[in-house]
Design an enzyme around this catalytic site. Structure first.
Site, PDB file in Angstrom:
ATOM      1  N   GLU A 164      10.508  -4.835   4.523  1.00 44.77           N
ATOM      2  CA  GLU A 164      10.580  -6.248   4.144  1.00 44.77           C
ATOM      3  C   GLU A 164      10.239  -6.429   2.662  1.00 44.77           C
ATOM      4  OE1 GLU A 164       8.897  -4.945   6.648  1.00 44.77           O
ATOM      5  OE2 GLU A 164       9.064  -6.138   8.477  1.00 44.77           O
TER       6      GLU A 164
ATOM      7  N   LYS B 134       8.783  -0.507  13.906  1.00 41.68           N
ATOM      8  CA  LYS B 134       9.379  -0.016  12.654  1.00 41.68           C
ATOM      9  C   LYS B 134      10.359   1.112  12.943  1.00 41.68           C
ATOM     10  CE  LYS B 134       5.585  -0.952   9.408  1.00 41.68           C
ATOM     11  NZ  LYS B 134       4.650  -0.377   8.456  1.00 41.68           N
TER      12      LYS B 134
ATOM     13  N   GLY C 105      -5.067  -2.136   5.132  1.00 44.70           N
ATOM     14  CA  GLY C 105      -4.262  -3.284   4.698  1.00 44.70           C
ATOM     15  C   GLY C 105      -4.954  -4.619   4.912  1.00 44.70           C
ATOM     16  N   ARG C 106      -5.462  -4.833   6.133  1.00 43.57           N
ATOM     17  CA  ARG C 106      -6.061  -6.140   6.440  1.00 43.57           C
ATOM     18  C   ARG C 106      -7.453  -6.310   5.848  1.00 43.57           C
ATOM     19  NH1 ARG C 106      -5.127  -2.761  10.419  1.00 43.57           N
ATOM     20  NH2 ARG C 106      -6.763  -2.022  11.800  1.00 43.57           N
TER      21      ARG C 106
ATOM     22  N   GLU D  29      -5.185  -6.996  14.996  1.00 43.29           N
ATOM     23  CA  GLU D  29      -4.683  -5.681  14.607  1.00 43.29           C
ATOM     24  C   GLU D  29      -5.808  -4.640  14.678  1.00 43.29           C
ATOM     25  OE1 GLU D  29      -1.003  -5.208  11.808  1.00 43.29           O
ATOM     26  OE2 GLU D  29      -2.773  -4.745  10.630  1.00 43.29           O
TER      27      GLU D  29
ATOM     28  N   LYS E  70       0.838  -1.200   0.000  1.00 38.08           N
ATOM     29  CA  LYS E  70       0.000   0.000   0.000  1.00 38.08           C
ATOM     30  C   LYS E  70       0.877   1.255   0.000  1.00 38.08           C
ATOM     31  CE  LYS E  70      -3.545   2.229   2.836  1.00 38.08           C
ATOM     32  NZ  LYS E  70      -4.515   2.093   3.918  1.00 38.08           N
TER      33      LYS E  70
ATOM     34  N   HIS F 221      -5.519 -33.719  17.669  1.00 38.98           N
ATOM     35  CA  HIS F 221      -4.392 -34.563  18.081  1.00 38.98           C
ATOM     36  C   HIS F 221      -3.266 -33.707  18.645  1.00 38.98           C
ATOM     37  CE1 HIS F 221      -6.177 -38.146  16.178  1.00 38.98           C
ATOM     38  NE2 HIS F 221      -6.757 -37.216  15.422  1.00 38.98           N
TER      39      HIS F 221
HETATM   40  C1  G6Q Z   1      -2.710  -3.932   7.904  1.00 43.92           C
HETATM   41  C2  G6Q Z   1      -1.500  -3.272   8.365  1.00 43.92           C
HETATM   42  C3  G6Q Z   1      -0.211  -3.935   7.945  1.00 43.92           C
HETATM   43  C4  G6Q Z   1       0.189  -3.668   6.495  1.00 43.92           C
HETATM   44  C5  G6Q Z   1       1.643  -4.116   6.301  1.00 43.92           C
HETATM   45  C6  G6Q Z   1       2.115  -3.917   4.874  1.00 43.92           C
HETATM   46  O1  G6Q Z   1      -3.827  -3.538   8.116  1.00 43.92           O
HETATM   47  O2  G6Q Z   1      -1.535  -1.938   8.028  1.00 43.92           O
HETATM   48  O3  G6Q Z   1      -0.241  -5.317   8.151  1.00 43.92           O
HETATM   49  O4  G6Q Z   1      -0.666  -4.333   5.622  1.00 43.92           O
HETATM   50  O5  G6Q Z   1       2.477  -3.415   7.180  1.00 43.92           O
HETATM   51  O6  G6Q Z   1       2.014  -2.579   4.508  1.00 43.92           O
HETATM   52  P1  G6Q Z   1       2.191  -2.134   3.017  1.00 43.92           P
HETATM   53  O7  G6Q Z   1       1.090  -2.723   2.217  1.00 43.92           O
HETATM   54  O8  G6Q Z   1       2.160  -0.632   3.029  1.00 43.92           O
HETATM   55  O9  G6Q Z   1       3.517  -2.670   2.539  1.00 43.92           O
END
Ligand code: G6Q
Length: 547
Positions: free
Chosen positions: A213, A505, A268-269, A354, A207, A385
């Site tokens: 990463e 971060k 994001g989620r 989250e 996003k 199990h």
């Molecule tokens: C989700 C969070 C988080 C995000 C990641 C990746 O709701 O905001 O999990 O999706 O940190 O972020 P980017 O899509 O910006 O790389």
């Protein structure tokens, strides 16, 4: 006078009511009411929910619904659906419902209808995915794409990875799907080892396009590809991006024509319904992706319009809150008896924790009650199990959702009967337990009696659906998204921000240069962290590259 919901008269009434319910065993609740199953089950949007194995009565549900009224849940649902800035700490709307607004009714953000942009991106996704699947889109050397690698993390990974896994039966036969998220080089390294650069497509999903990463993994993938194919021009045929940040995509060296856009009002989620769903679309085709959207849209309409007593997300949200706040349950299990949903618990962990793992209200007041339970789980039968021992005889109250597909993707003789009978056996045994008297009858001597007694009274919901189709999967995911919203509103918290992700971060950004520098460190953290930093620096090994 506090504004916290816990200081309301209805909260006090629920507390009093809990004292009445607590000593009653679920066995008794069933014995008292021969209609309990019919009374406490509901069918909607292709889902059948049995919530009769919960420690509640009709009075409990009335009180919980009054709590939802006290929290003005209905007003908040209206606000969510009309595009208000319900994410107050980031001043944003939360419009995942617009991404799957199949009715196409206008939805306004700052006075502008977002639907034309949503539909334009869906069209672009269709064109692109069709060309990859049909073999028109070729790699740099002219070969058809065979491997699709999504590089992203968090919301840009978990949702698409879960859906792609769940809908494996719908995958294009030529294509293989991979998800790289972890910054440990082992993740991308192991995957690249399996791939042919001439037939690999990378989707860089971020996003913000600033996530450490993802950018590192993307750089390594780019390096690998250009090393193997010997030309930077290959990038345009093997890399596409999904992002809200066009300038950063260009800065990274990618052609904006190969970018799929989404918007800051998509969290994001909650983003798998947007262009972040591109790796899903390439694998299952746009027609099937639209069915996923249809399923979610159907659930959205149900959430918006069904009375609370028949409203699936409202019921699940309130029942969950009942245990979190009045029974001290601090975790909740998700147990799919559907192997295709292997990654569903991981997706829900992010979606729920989250969103709701917060200790202040939207106005910044410290809450004096529990909010989000710890979410965990694994596919049924495997869990039996492993950790079900704790559910049956441990000391915790762990409400659990059992998700049951009547049909599997594979009709192998005997398998599905084994799945279904085990699922039913577990919810039955968790509810009934086994009394000392019943246990005695099964034993030769009394010696091990206490070890063989089961208290029962463990609450479960059972959600049944015919088969995991794209449509049903969309419905299921949307159900949990709205359950989160219900709980967020009742707890008075904003489920759409994630400030808790920030601190790590920021600290990492000071530790990275300290780790990379050969000089003595001038930033001090704490004695343990500084000691560990020194130890790691003293024992570092040199960087290896892909062969
Ligand atoms: C989700 C969070 C988080 C995000 C990641 C990746 O709701 O905001 O999990 O999706 O940190 O972020 P980017 O899509 O910006 O790389």
């Amino acid at each position: 006078m506090s504004n916290l919901i816990s200081h309301s008269a209805i909260w006090a009434a629920l507390k009093t009511h809990q004292a009445y319910i607590a000593p009653i065993h679920l066995r008794e609740l069933f014995a008292l009411d021969s209609q309990r199953f019919e009374r406490f089950s509901v069918k909607a949007c292709g889902l059948f929910l049995d919530y009769s194995k919960n420690r509640l009565t009709a009075d409990t549900l009335d009180l919980l619904q009054q709590l939802a009224v006290e929290a003005r849940l209905q007003d908040w649902i209206v606000r969510l659906f009309q595009g208000d800035k319900v994410n107050n700490t980031e001043q944003r709307a939360a419009l995942h419902i617009a991404l799957r607004n199949r009715s196409n009714r206008p939805i306004l953000v700052d006075g502008k209808d977002v639907m034309p942009d949503v539909n334009a991106v869906l069209d672009k996704m269709r064109q692109f995915s069709d060309s990859v699947r049909d073999g028109e889109w070729r790699g740099y050397t002219g070969k058809k794409i065979q491997s699709v690698v999504n590089i992203g993390i968090g919301g840009s990974d978990l949702g698409p990875a879960m859906v792609t896994r769940a809908l494996k039966a719908y995958h294009h036969p030529r294509l293989r799907s991979y998800f790289v998220s972890n910054v440990d080089g082992t993740h991308i390294g192991e995957i690249l080892d399996e791939l042919d650069p001439e037939t690999t497509l990378f989707i860089i999903a971020s996003k913000t396009f600033t996530t450490q990463e993802t950018l590192l993994n993307a750089q390594s993938a780019r390096q690998w590809l250009t090393d193997k194919l010997g030309n930077d021009k290959a990038i345009a045929k093997h890399f596409v991006a999904v992002s809200t940040a066009k300038d950063k995509v260009i800065e990274f060296g990618m052609d904006p024509a190969n970018m799929f856009e989404f918007w800051d009002w998509v969290g994001g989620r909650y983003s798998l319904w947007s262009a972040i769903g591109l790796p899903i679309v390439v694998m299952i085709g746009m027609d099937n992706f639209e069915k996923l959207l249809d399923g979610a849209h159907q659930l959205d309409q149900h959430f918006e319009t069904a009375p609370f007593k028949k409203n699936l997300p409202v019921l699940l949200g309130l029942i969950g809150l009942w245990y979190s706040n009045f029974f001290g349950a601090n975790s909740q299990a998700v147990l799919p008896y559907d192997y295709s949903l292997s990654l569903f618990p991981a997706h829900l962990q992010q979606l729920i924790m989250e969103s709701l793992g917060k200790r202040v209200t939207r106005d910044g007041d410290r809450v004096d009650y529990s909010t989000c339970p710890i979410i965990w789980g694994a596919p049924g039968n495997n869990g039996q199990h492993a950790f079900y021992q704790l559910l049956h005889q441990g000391t915790h109250c762990v409400p659990a959702d059992f998700l049951i597909a009547i049909e599997s993707q594979y009709q192998l003789a005997g398998h599905q009967d084994a799945v279904l009978s085990n699922a039913l056996a577990q919810t039955h045994a968790l509810m009934m337990g086994r009394t000392p008297e019943e246990t005695k009858q099964a034993l030769v001597s009394n010696e091990s009696l206490p070890h063989r007694v089961f208290p029962g009274n463990q609450p479960t919901n059972t959600l049944v659906y015919q088969k995991l189709t794209p449509q049903i999967l969309g419905t299921l995911i949307a159900l949990y998204e709205h359950k989160v919203f219900v709980q967020g509103i009742c707890w008075g918290i904003n489920p759409f921000d994630q400030w808790g992700v920030e601190l790590g971060k920021q600290v990492a950004s000071t530790l990275l240069p300290a780790l990379q520098s050969n000089e003595a460190d001038n930033v001090e953290h704490d004695l343990s962290t500084d000691g560990l930093l020194k130890y790691l620096k003293a024992h570092r090994y040199s960087v290896t590259r892909f062969s």
